[in-house]
Design a protein around this motif. Structure first.
Motif, PDB file in Angstrom:
ATOM      1  N   LEU A 419      -2.230  12.751   5.074  1.00 58.10           N
ATOM      2  CA  LEU A 419      -3.066  11.616   4.662  1.00 58.10           C
ATOM      3  C   LEU A 419      -2.222  10.358   4.532  1.00 58.10           C
ATOM      4  N   ALA A 420      -1.041  10.486   3.920  1.00 58.61           N
ATOM      5  CA  ALA A 420      -0.149   9.334   3.790  1.00 58.61           C
ATOM      6  C   ALA A 420       0.375   8.899   5.149  1.00 58.61           C
ATOM      7  N   ALA A 421       0.752   9.865   5.983  1.00 51.58           N
ATOM      8  CA  ALA A 421       1.299   9.537   7.304  1.00 51.58           C
ATOM      9  C   ALA A 421       0.256   8.873   8.193  1.00 51.58           C
ATOM     10  N   ASN A 422      -1.008   9.210   8.003  1.00 55.99           N
ATOM     11  CA  ASN A 422      -2.061   8.635   8.832  1.00 55.99           C
ATOM     12  C   ASN A 422      -2.166   7.125   8.667  1.00 55.99           C
ATOM     13  N   GLU A 423      -1.695   6.593   7.528  1.00 59.09           N
ATOM     14  CA  GLU A 423      -1.720   5.142   7.358  1.00 59.09           C
ATOM     15  C   GLU A 423      -0.919   4.465   8.467  1.00 59.09           C
ATOM     16  N   GLY A 424       0.105   5.148   8.956  1.00 61.72           N
ATOM     17  CA  GLY A 424       0.886   4.580  10.046  1.00 61.72           C
ATOM     18  C   GLY A 424       0.079   4.438  11.322  1.00 61.72           C
ATOM     19  N   THR A 425      -0.807   5.392  11.607  1.00 65.49           N
ATOM     20  CA  THR A 425      -1.615   5.306  12.827  1.00 65.49           C
ATOM     21  C   THR A 425      -2.607   4.158  12.743  1.00 65.49           C
ATOM     22  N   ILE A 426      -3.029   3.821  11.535  1.00 64.84           N
ATOM     23  CA  ILE A 426      -3.975   2.717  11.347  1.00 64.84           C
ATOM     24  C   ILE A 426      -3.331   1.380  11.705  1.00 64.84           C
ATOM     25  N   THR A 427      -2.032   1.280  11.489  1.00 64.78           N
ATOM     26  CA  THR A 427      -1.314   0.033  11.763  1.00 64.78           C
ATOM     27  C   THR A 427      -0.618   0.037  13.120  1.00 64.78           C
ATOM     28  N   ALA A 428      -0.160   1.202  13.572  1.00 69.15           N
ATOM     29  CA  ALA A 428       0.641   1.279  14.801  1.00 69.15           C
ATOM     30  C   ALA A 428      -0.167   0.924  16.038  1.00 69.15           C
ATOM     31  N   GLU A 429       0.515   0.369  17.032  1.00 72.92           N
ATOM     32  CA  GLU A 429      -0.057   0.010  18.344  1.00 72.92           C
ATOM     33  C   GLU A 429      -1.248  -0.935  18.221  1.00 72.92           C
ATOM     34  N   GLY A 430      -1.221  -1.799  17.240  1.00 69.39           N
ATOM     35  CA  GLY A 430      -2.312  -2.747  17.010  1.00 69.39           C
ATOM     36  C   GLY A 430      -3.031  -2.403  15.730  1.00 69.39           C
ATOM     37  N   ASP A 431      -2.867  -3.248  14.708  1.00 70.14           N
ATOM     38  CA  ASP A 431      -3.539  -3.020  13.435  1.00 70.14           C
ATOM     39  C   ASP A 431      -5.046  -2.915  13.650  1.00 70.14           C
ATOM     40  N   ASN A 432      -5.663  -1.908  13.046  1.00 65.28           N
ATOM     41  CA  ASN A 432      -7.076  -1.651  13.290  1.00 65.28           C
ATOM     42  C   ASN A 432      -7.962  -2.883  13.111  1.00 65.28           C
ATOM     43  N   GLN A 433      -7.773  -3.585  12.002  1.00 66.43           N
ATOM     44  CA  GLN A 433      -8.634  -4.733  11.739  1.00 66.43           C
ATOM     45  C   GLN A 433      -8.482  -5.790  12.831  1.00 66.43           C
ATOM     46  N   VAL A 434      -7.264  -6.007  13.273  1.00 67.10           N
ATOM     47  CA  VAL A 434      -7.018  -7.038  14.273  1.00 67.10           C
ATOM     48  C   VAL A 434      -7.605  -6.648  15.628  1.00 67.10           C
TER      49      VAL A 434
END
Length: 628
Positions: A419-434
């Motif tokens: 769960l903690a590591a998944n935060e990286g996927t949300i930001t990596a290769e383009g931040d989700n919100q952006v």
């Protein structure tokens, strides 16, 4: 309140029902079925390879200090390299590369991150550019580990404005790679000495005779067995809460590189004499072409989150079936999964995970066959999918962690750490919100035409009809599309583009979310046509649950738009209850299709000393006799 103190639910598993569930659960791990093919049809051999490798004790959880965990991840990375038949083919294939991520992420988030950087961003970038005269064998054998340096301390999502420069000197025929200031430090690549000698592809502005041709990639040696090379400055960054990786801030001081260091292609070529040519007139387009591997990276991050999500759902459902708690009468003991309050959120998680997996399969296929004319649309689809899957993973894993109670906090359970590591996927290769804001703008400005309303009146349609539910999800898309378009034309914003966009962006983001939900539902519904009747019934139920939740969340808008009747709105809770009751006895069988090992390396997912099906069955039968 602990899970052992859960209040009574609407339904409980009887001994006969549990016996049926256990029979399903005893299906051998390797048994193949049509639904297995649906979930793992893309390169099934790759899925088998990684499932078996990451199920070995070598990849079990170990309680280590941070620096020891990072070192372990690098050792495991080399184990992965030994299992890859052809590293070049892996890097070129979206289906093969995402398969690796689906199994690597749950096994070791740190190792998965390193593998993603090496095989996708680094080796993939080398392969995507002219490379006939370049020796790639050190990276294939992993004699040298590759990393990727793009983002800067002051330039993240606006990396096109980065400041790092590579100035070409015609006389020496060499580049000078330089970091002009602290804000241009490359932030946060794995450039430490941990793991062995490393090279990087570094994004920098190409300067020739003072003229800026835009951002390109440059192959740059970083370190050897003795340490970092002259001019390379590396500073370790504080630990993150997620995957253990040696994140660093990296700068360059007048680092000399040969002409061959520049990664060239049709988007930009520089002759040894310093003459620049490009098929693209826009520096921004040259930049996007140079870092094109980020698109594949979005697919990889989605796969990483999918694997972690499937593991979390499997662990939580098995835990709920194994752990006994109080029933409805004195002395009665039933599995946690007997309680509606426990299993309903897990069934929602199960439906979302099936939909996400099948959507990802569809998007990977489209990426692999897309031609130049479809590339822009497919890249947007990849961005939308990445945002939805990685955000859904966070929500789903949170639910699963809670359903496992205190045991869910243990890193050996395979949920809390993921769960903690998944935060990286949300930001990596383009931040989700952006990337969603960008997709929202494209959908509004001609990149999307909403599906027209069904010609069949709502009162003539059933909430049990999958096609009708898909129509309703299309109606939700249309609601948000129309609202966002109206906001763009709002009076008082003429001549103020920021005010216009700020007024439209909230409904536009809702449109992106609705778009993702409809596509995921569509992928799940289409899958029902490719399996046997009994399995199709389960998939239909999963689709109904997934779609009904989306419809219920927007029932007010659908009612106001006359796409639902008042009676249908009143029936929504009962329809959801009906499909939950239908799915509950099959929860274990459905998670077995994820092929998550019964016991994760170094742990017991059930969290019990004896979680054998027959033991649970005997305990329930005894409690029922006592209650009688």
């Amino acid at each position: 309140m602990t899970h052992d103190q859960l209040g009574p639910g609407h339904n409980s598993l009887t001994t006969d029902t549990l016996r049926g569930v256990i029979t399903e659960r005893e299906i051998p791990l390797r048994r193949s079925s049509a639904s297995d093919a649906l979930l793992f049809a893309t390169r099934s051999e790759d899925h088998r390879r990684w499932r078996e490798l990451f199920s070995t004790p070598e990849f079990g959880h170990r309680d280590l200090a941070h620096h020891e965990r990072v070192e372990l991840s690098y050792r495991r990375l080399r184990t992965v390299a030994e299992a890859i038949p052809d590293a070049r083919a892996l890097s070129r294939s979206a289906s093969a590369l995402t398969a690796l991520h689906e199994w690597a992420g749950p096994a070791d988030p740190g190792m998965a991150t390193l593998a993603s950087i090496h095989y996708n961003l680094f080796l993939g970038s080398l392969l995507d550019h002219d490379h006939e005269d370049r020796d790639l064998e050190p990276y294939v054998r992993m004699d040298r580990i590759g990393t990727f340096l793009c983002t800067e301390a002051e330039h993240g999502n606006d990396a096109v404005n980065m400041e790092t420069t590579a100035e070409y000197d015609r006389d020496s025929r060499r580049f000078v790679l330089d970091t002009p200031g602290p804000g241009a430090a490359k932030w946060m690549p794995n450039t430490s000495l941990t793991g062995g000698p490393k090279d990087a592809v570094v994004a920098a502005r190409l300067l020739v005779d003072g003229h800026d041709h835009g951002v390109f990639l440059f192959l740059t040696p970083l370190s050897d067995e003795r340490g970092h090379l002259p001019g390379v400055r590396v500073e370790r960054l504080p630990h993150t809460s997620g995957a253990p990786v040696d994140h660093c801030a990296t700068t360059f001081e007048q680092v000399s590189l040969p002409h061959s260091a520049m990664l060239q292609g049709d988007h930009g070529r520089l002759s040894p004499d310093g003459e620049f040519t490009s098929s693209l007139g826009s520096p921004r387009m040259r930049f996007l072409r140079s870092i094109g591997r980020v698109g594949m990276g979005k697919l990889c991050m989605s796969g990483y989150s999918l694997g972690a999500t499937r593991q979390a759902v499997a662990v939580a459902v098995r835990h709920g079936a194994a752990r006994l708690t109080a029933g409805m009468t004195r002395g009665q003991r039933v599995p946690l999964m007997a309680h509606r309050s426990h299993h309903e959120p897990l069934l929602d998680a199960l439906a979302t995970t099936y939909a996400a997996t099948l959507l990802h399969r569809s998007v990977v296929r489209q990426w692999e066959v897309a031609g130049a004319a479809e590339r822009e649309e497919v890249e947007r689809l990849v961005a939308v999918t990445k945002g939805w899957i990685t955000w859904a993973a966070r929500e789903t894993m949170t639910t699963c962690r809670e359903r496992c109670g205190a045991k869910g906090l243990l890193l050996t359970q395979g949920i809390a750490g993921q769960l903690a590591a998944n935060e990286g996927t949300i930001t990596a290769e383009g931040d989700n919100q952006v990337i969603w804001v960008k997709a929202a703008g494209e959908l509004l400005m001609g990149g999307f035409t909403p599906k027209p309303p069904s010609e069949t009146a709502p009162e003539q349609r059933s909430l049990r009809d999958g096609a009708h539910l898909q129509d309703l999800m299309a109606d939700i898309e249309r609601v948000w599309h129309e609202r966002a378009r109206t906001r763009l034309r709002a009076p008082g914003t003429r001549g103020n583009p920021m005010a216009r966009w700020n007024g439209a962006v909230t409904p536009a983001l809702e449109l992106v979310g609705a778009h993702a939900h409809r596509l995921a539902g569509e992928a799940l519904l289409e899958a029902t046509d490719r399996v046997a009747a009994e399995e199709a019934e389960r998939l239909h139920d999963l689709h109904r649950l997934f779609a009904l939740r989306q419809v219920a969340a927007h029932s007010g808008e659908l009612l106001a738009g006359e796409r639902l009747t008042a009676e249908q709105v009143r029936r929504l809770p009962d329809e959801i209850e009906r499909v939950v009751a239908s799915l509950e006895p099959h929860a274990l069988a459905l998670v077995e299709r994820f092929f998550v090992p019964e016991e994760l390396p170094g742990s017991d997912p059930a969290g019990l000393p004896d979680a054998r099906p027959e033991t649970r069955l005997e305990a329930v039968a005894e409690s029922e006799r006592n209650a009688a």
